[in-house]
Design a protein around this motif. Structure first.
Motif, PDB file in Angstrom:
ATOM      1  N   THR A  45     -49.797  12.102  42.929  1.00  0.00           N
ATOM      2  CA  THR A  45     -48.970  13.004  42.142  1.00  0.00           C
ATOM      3  C   THR A  45     -47.503  12.768  42.489  1.00  0.00           C
ATOM      4  OG1 THR A  45     -48.947  14.784  43.767  1.00  0.00           O
ATOM      5  CG2 THR A  45     -50.824  14.722  42.239  1.00  0.00           C
ATOM      6  N   ASP A 131     -51.976  29.137  45.784  1.00  0.00           N
ATOM      7  CA  ASP A 131     -53.303  28.797  45.253  1.00  0.00           C
ATOM      8  C   ASP A 131     -53.276  27.667  44.224  1.00  0.00           C
ATOM      9  OD1 ASP A 131     -52.194  30.205  43.132  1.00  0.00           O
ATOM     10  OD2 ASP A 131     -53.840  31.632  42.946  1.00  0.00           O
ATOM     11  N   GLU A 132     -52.108  27.149  43.877  1.00  0.00           N
ATOM     12  CA  GLU A 132     -51.981  26.010  42.957  1.00  0.00           C
ATOM     13  C   GLU A 132     -51.792  24.676  43.677  1.00  0.00           C
ATOM     14  OE1 GLU A 132     -49.562  27.280  39.124  1.00  0.00           O
ATOM     15  OE2 GLU A 132     -48.450  27.775  40.972  1.00  0.00           O
ATOM     16  N   GLU A 134     -53.467  22.681  45.832  1.00  0.00           N
ATOM     17  CA  GLU A 134     -54.493  21.619  45.814  1.00  0.00           C
ATOM     18  C   GLU A 134     -54.608  20.971  44.447  1.00  0.00           C
ATOM     19  OE1 GLU A 134     -55.058  23.514  49.537  1.00  0.00           O
ATOM     20  OE2 GLU A 134     -54.904  24.411  47.562  1.00  0.00           O
ATOM     21  N   GLU A 135     -54.313  21.721  43.402  1.00  0.00           N
ATOM     22  CA  GLU A 135     -54.415  21.185  42.043  1.00  0.00           C
ATOM     23  C   GLU A 135     -53.319  20.162  41.736  1.00  0.00           C
ATOM     24  OE1 GLU A 135     -54.063  22.831  37.442  1.00  0.00           O
ATOM     25  OE2 GLU A 135     -54.349  24.264  39.081  1.00  0.00           O
ATOM     26  N   HIS A 136     -52.134  20.338  42.323  1.00  0.00           N
ATOM     27  CA  HIS A 136     -50.980  19.528  41.937  1.00  0.00           C
ATOM     28  C   HIS A 136     -50.472  18.563  43.000  1.00  0.00           C
ATOM     29  CE1 HIS A 136     -50.594  21.776  38.240  1.00  0.00           C
ATOM     30  NE2 HIS A 136     -50.671  22.902  38.943  1.00  0.00           N
TER      31      HIS A 136
END
Length: 165
Positions: A45, A131-132, A134-136
């Motif tokens: 990323t 909480d975002e 790990e997604e990004h």
């Protein structure tokens, strides 16, 4: 691993990184977006902490201030150390990196509407809630961010090594 090298007169090459943990009033963390061309073909990323590499003979906090001013156009005052992350010199599926040690500092709270002037390889920013992450983010960036947030919440400074399993 012990070597015959004299570490005072012939130290090993290591990259030093000075990274800032900047939050907004809602507790989101500011991440910077690198232009794809600057990722050098890596499969990861483009999101990173504000900051960057420290120059030879430059104080770590001074390097952080310089990098953030150059890349985001803002002046900040690094506060306390929140974490240290040693990255070994090893090939990983998501990135290429030489050995380095990253120091994460508390850089305070900014308003979500703070104006930025992008420079260097930075093309944007994004506020990310815990909480975002790990997604990004790559797993190692998410892990170091969570460690820094635990320190901000009253925990100890954590010393991380390598990639989370």
């Amino acid at each position: 691993m012990q070597t015959e090298r004299d570490h005072f007169t012939d130290p090993p090459p290591r990259r030093l990184g000075a990274l800032g943990i900047i939050r907004n009033p809602a507790g989101a963390v500011l991440m910077t977006e690198k232009a794809k061309a600057d990722l050098r073909g890596e499969e990861r990323t483009p999101w990173f902490h504000p900051g960057g590499c420290v120059e030879e003979n430059e104080a770590i906090r001074d390097g952080l201030v310089r990098n953030v001013r150059t890349k985001l156009g803002i002046n900040l005052q690094p506060g306390r150390l929140l974490g240290v992350h040693h990255m070994p010199d090893e090939q990983h599926e998501t990135h290429l990196s030489k050995e380095g040690v990253n120091f994460l500092f508390d850089c305070g709270v900014l308003d979500v509407d703070a104006p930025f002037m992008f420079g260097g390889s930075i093309k944007g920013v994004r506020w990310m809630l815990p909480d975002e992450l790990e997604e990004h983010l790559t797993p190692f960036t998410a892990a170091r961010t969570h460690a820094a947030l635990r320190a901000l919440a009253g925990g100890d400074v954590e010393v991380l090594t390598g990639h989370p399993v």
